[in-house]
Design a protein around this motif. Structure first.
Motif, PDB file in Angstrom:
ATOM      1  N   GLY A   1      -9.042  10.075  -3.501  1.00 32.67           N
ATOM      2  CA  GLY A   1      -7.859   9.277  -3.842  1.00 32.67           C
ATOM      3  C   GLY A   1      -7.372   8.419  -2.684  1.00 32.67           C
ATOM      4  O   GLY A   1      -6.814   7.342  -2.888  1.00 32.67           O
ATOM      5  N   PHE A   2      -7.586   8.893  -1.455  1.00 31.05           N
ATOM      6  CA  PHE A   2      -7.182   8.111  -0.280  1.00 31.05           C
ATOM      7  C   PHE A   2      -8.372   7.347   0.307  1.00 31.05           C
ATOM      8  O   PHE A   2      -8.313   6.873   1.438  1.00 31.05           O
ATOM      9  N   GLY A   3      -9.438   7.223  -0.453  1.00 29.15           N
ATOM     10  CA  GLY A   3     -10.635   6.545   0.039  1.00 29.15           C
ATOM     11  C   GLY A   3     -11.609   7.543   0.628  1.00 29.15           C
ATOM     12  O   GLY A   3     -11.280   8.719   0.811  1.00 29.15           O
TER      13      GLY A   3
ATOM     14  N   GLY B   1      -1.866   5.648   5.468  1.00 28.65           N
ATOM     15  CA  GLY B   1      -0.601   6.313   5.157  1.00 28.65           C
ATOM     16  C   GLY B   1      -0.770   7.648   4.450  1.00 28.65           C
ATOM     17  O   GLY B   1       0.194   8.166   3.874  1.00 28.65           O
TER      18      GLY B   1
ATOM     19  N   CYS C   1      -7.229   5.813   4.104  1.00 31.46           N
ATOM     20  CA  CYS C   1      -5.818   5.422   3.977  1.00 31.46           C
ATOM     21  C   CYS C   1      -5.002   5.744   5.243  1.00 31.46           C
ATOM     22  O   CYS C   1      -4.892   6.893   5.649  1.00 31.46           O
TER      23      CYS C   1
ATOM     24  N   HIS D   1     -11.745   2.893   7.006  1.00 30.30           N
ATOM     25  CA  HIS D   1     -10.715   2.378   6.091  1.00 30.30           C
ATOM     26  C   HIS D   1      -9.962   3.480   5.363  1.00 30.30           C
ATOM     27  O   HIS D   1      -9.177   3.189   4.463  1.00 30.30           O
TER      28      HIS D   1
ATOM     29  N   THR E   1       1.436   2.994  -4.564  1.00 31.97           N
ATOM     30  CA  THR E   1       0.573   4.167  -4.637  1.00 31.97           C
ATOM     31  C   THR E   1       1.398   5.449  -4.783  1.00 31.97           C
ATOM     32  O   THR E   1       1.260   6.177  -5.755  1.00 31.97           O
ATOM     33  N   THR E   2       2.313   5.648  -3.813  1.00 35.10           N
ATOM     34  CA  THR E   2       3.024   6.922  -3.759  1.00 35.10           C
ATOM     35  C   THR E   2       3.924   7.107  -4.977  1.00 35.10           C
ATOM     36  O   THR E   2       3.940   8.160  -5.598  1.00 35.10           O
TER      37      THR E   2
ATOM     38  N   ALA F   1       0.836  -1.214   0.000  1.00 36.17           N
ATOM     39  CA  ALA F   1       0.000   0.000   0.000  1.00 36.17           C
ATOM     40  C   ALA F   1       0.866   1.257   0.000  1.00 36.17           C
ATOM     41  O   ALA F   1       0.490   2.279  -0.556  1.00 36.17           O
ATOM     42  N   GLY F   2       2.037   1.157   0.609  1.00 37.34           N
ATOM     43  CA  GLY F   2       2.899   2.325   0.710  1.00 37.34           C
ATOM     44  C   GLY F   2       3.754   2.557  -0.524  1.00 37.34           C
ATOM     45  O   GLY F   2       4.282   3.649  -0.724  1.00 37.34           O
TER      46      GLY F   2
ATOM     47  N   TYR G   1     -12.905   5.062  -7.471  1.00 38.75           N
ATOM     48  CA  TYR G   1     -12.340   6.355  -7.058  1.00 38.75           C
ATOM     49  C   TYR G   1     -12.000   7.222  -8.277  1.00 38.75           C
ATOM     50  O   TYR G   1     -12.098   8.440  -8.226  1.00 38.75           O
TER      51      TYR G   1
ATOM     52  N   ARG H   1     -16.729  -3.237  -1.639  1.00 43.83           N
ATOM     53  CA  ARG H   1     -17.459  -3.229  -0.383  1.00 43.83           C
ATOM     54  C   ARG H   1     -18.590  -4.256  -0.459  1.00 43.83           C
ATOM     55  O   ARG H   1     -18.996  -4.661  -1.554  1.00 43.83           O
TER      56      ARG H   1
ATOM     57  N   MET I   1     -11.996   0.039  -4.748  1.00 41.78           N
ATOM     58  CA  MET I   1     -12.018  -0.908  -3.623  1.00 41.78           C
ATOM     59  C   MET I   1     -13.389  -1.556  -3.658  1.00 41.78           C
ATOM     60  O   MET I   1     -14.344  -0.980  -4.188  1.00 41.78           O
TER      61      MET I   1
ATOM     62  N   ALA J   1       2.172   9.694   2.719  1.00 40.98           N
ATOM     63  CA  ALA J   1       2.183   9.810   1.258  1.00 40.98           C
ATOM     64  C   ALA J   1       2.280  11.276   0.835  1.00 40.98           C
ATOM     65  O   ALA J   1       3.060  11.636  -0.050  1.00 40.98           O
TER      66      ALA J   1
HETATM   67  C1  HEM Z   1      -0.587   8.466  -2.928  1.00 42.61           C
HETATM   68  C2  HEM Z   1      -0.440   7.460  -2.082  1.00 42.61           C
HETATM   69  C3  HEM Z   1      -1.573   6.607  -1.560  1.00 42.61           C
HETATM   70  C4  HEM Z   1      -2.831   6.446  -2.064  1.00 42.61           C
HETATM   71  C5  HEM Z   1      -3.450   7.077  -3.316  1.00 42.61           C
HETATM   72  C6  HEM Z   1      -3.516   5.509  -1.187  1.00 42.61           C
HETATM   73  C7  HEM Z   1      -4.838   5.101  -1.356  1.00 42.61           C
HETATM   74  C8  HEM Z   1      -5.521   4.284  -0.475  1.00 42.61           C
HETATM   75  C9  HEM Z   1      -6.897   3.886  -0.630  1.00 42.61           C
HETATM   76  C10 HEM Z   1      -7.816   4.304  -1.774  1.00 42.61           C
HETATM   77  C11 HEM Z   1      -7.207   3.091   0.410  1.00 42.61           C
HETATM   78  C12 HEM Z   1      -8.533   2.364   0.670  1.00 42.61           C
HETATM   79  C13 HEM Z   1      -9.492   3.171   1.472  1.00 42.61           C
HETATM   80  C14 HEM Z   1     -10.794   2.448   1.609  1.00 42.61           C
HETATM   81  O1  HEM Z   1     -10.871   1.203   1.540  1.00 42.61           O
HETATM   82  O2  HEM Z   1     -11.776   3.162   1.793  1.00 42.61           O
HETATM   83  C15 HEM Z   1      -6.011   2.966   1.235  1.00 42.61           C
HETATM   84  C16 HEM Z   1      -5.936   2.204   2.386  1.00 42.61           C
HETATM   85  C17 HEM Z   1      -4.749   1.962   3.054  1.00 42.61           C
HETATM   86  N1  HEM Z   1      -3.540   2.570   2.830  1.00 42.61           N
HETATM   87 FE1  HEM Z   1      -3.136   3.928   1.403  1.00 42.61          FE
HETATM   88  N2  HEM Z   1      -2.657   5.121  -0.185  1.00 42.61           N
HETATM   89  C18 HEM Z   1      -1.462   5.773  -0.370  1.00 42.61           C
HETATM   90  C19 HEM Z   1      -0.330   5.679   0.425  1.00 42.61           C
HETATM   91  C20 HEM Z   1      -0.199   4.837   1.502  1.00 42.61           C
HETATM   92  C21 HEM Z   1       0.989   4.707   2.328  1.00 42.61           C
HETATM   93  C22 HEM Z   1       2.280   5.495   2.122  1.00 42.61           C
HETATM   94  C23 HEM Z   1       0.716   3.739   3.263  1.00 42.61           C
HETATM   95  C24 HEM Z   1       1.578   3.174   4.361  1.00 42.61           C
HETATM   96  C25 HEM Z   1       2.877   3.220   4.436  1.00 42.61           C
HETATM   97  C26 HEM Z   1      -0.645   3.302   3.059  1.00 42.61           C
HETATM   98  C27 HEM Z   1      -1.287   2.352   3.813  1.00 42.61           C
HETATM   99  C28 HEM Z   1      -2.617   2.023   3.710  1.00 42.61           C
HETATM  100  C29 HEM Z   1      -3.289   1.030   4.545  1.00 42.61           C
HETATM  101  C30 HEM Z   1      -2.633   0.180   5.633  1.00 42.61           C
HETATM  102  C31 HEM Z   1      -4.617   1.011   4.140  1.00 42.61           C
HETATM  103  C32 HEM Z   1      -5.749   0.136   4.697  1.00 42.61           C
HETATM  104  C33 HEM Z   1      -6.543   0.918   5.711  1.00 42.61           C
HETATM  105  C34 HEM Z   1      -7.707   0.132   6.250  1.00 42.61           C
HETATM  106  O3  HEM Z   1      -8.390  -0.589   5.505  1.00 42.61           O
HETATM  107  O4  HEM Z   1      -7.958   0.233   7.457  1.00 42.61           O
HETATM  108  N3  HEM Z   1      -1.167   3.991   1.990  1.00 42.61           N
HETATM  109  N4  HEM Z   1      -5.012   3.719   0.671  1.00 42.61           N
END
Ligand code: HEM
Length: 225
Positions: A163-165, A174, A172, A170, A64-65, A60-61, A136, A113, A111, A178
């Protein structure tokens, strides 16, 4: 190739299970110890759960970034006026530019649901246990929400992109990291190689889930240090 990928994933999971066991026995001031010893309602994560959480964090980290940064390069190449605006005021514009890069790129396309109850959404009847996808990429080009959504605008404000949800449990984990990574990368690129631009067609990742760029050539004049 898929076999190598699965083998690498299994090896990484095995490594983390091992680290998690060691940390439970000999706690240290680190993230794995915090995860291994955390308790919610008297329950702890198992070693296997910690391992899969670690893999989730890595993927995820990463996927995406770095893709957001590459999409940013292409967007700034295609919209030199927006690069000029950002370069003229890095301190003032970086915050909105980073959000716009995430909206524009939408690195995670969807994602899934499962409906927990019957509900009507935008005139569509959904039933409990129905599976649905949240696109998204579509939400981030919604003309009911964004003025001129197909315009790349580094000063766009407000910018309520998904973009981050969506908001909720849930969202994001991070997102702040990011934002910081994309800001720092672009601050340094614009300072050291201010004319950097993408050349030719990017090699895209074949995926419906990640809007990824495998490689893109770039060109720049002599770097400033
Ligand atoms: C531009 C960068 C990033 C984008 C676009 C992004 C996007 C997303 C999206 C769309 C989700 C899902 C939200 C949902 O289900 O509603 C998500 C979840 C998550 N992201 Fe990111 N992410 C990014 C960077 C990161 C980074 C840097 C990390 C960690 C180092 C990270 C860790 C996570 C985790 C662990 C989840 C799951 C959260 C959960 O379900 O409780 N993400 N991210």
């Amino acid at each position: 190739m898929p076999t190598a990928l699965l083998a690498a994933g299994a090896e990484l999971a095995g490594l983390l299970e091992e680290v998690s066991r060691v940390r439970r026995a000999e706690p240290r001031d680190d993230l794995t110890t915090a995860l291994a010893l955390a308790e919610v309602d008297g329950e702890r994560l198992s070693d296997a759960e910690i391992a899969s959480f670690f893999i989730l964090l890595c993927v995820a980290g990463n996927e995406t970034t770095r893709n957001a940064i590459s999409h940013g390069l292409i967007a700034l190449t295609d919209h030199p006026d927006q690069r000029e605006i950002w370069q003229a005021d890095p301190t003032g514009v970086t915050r909105t530019a980073v959000e716009e890069i995430v909206r524009w790129a939408t690195p995670v396309t969807w994602m899934r649901r499962t409906a927990t109850r019957d509900v009507q959404l935008a005139g569509v009847d959904l039933h409990r246990d129905d599976k649905l996808l949240l696109f998204y990429c579509s939400a981030n080009r919604d003309e009911a929400v964004f003025a001129d959504p197909y315009r790349f605008d580094v000063c766009r404000a407000p910018n309520p992109h998904l973009g981050f949800g969506g908001a909720g449990p849930h969202f994001c984990l991070g997102a702040h990291l990011a934002r910081r990574e994309i800001s720092v990368m672009w601050r340094e690129l614009l300072r050291r190689v201010p004319d950097i631009r993408a050349v030719g067609e990017p090699k895209r990742l074949v995926s419906s889930f990640i809007n990824g760029i495998k490689a893109v050539d770039c060109d720049f004049a002599v770097a400033n240090r």
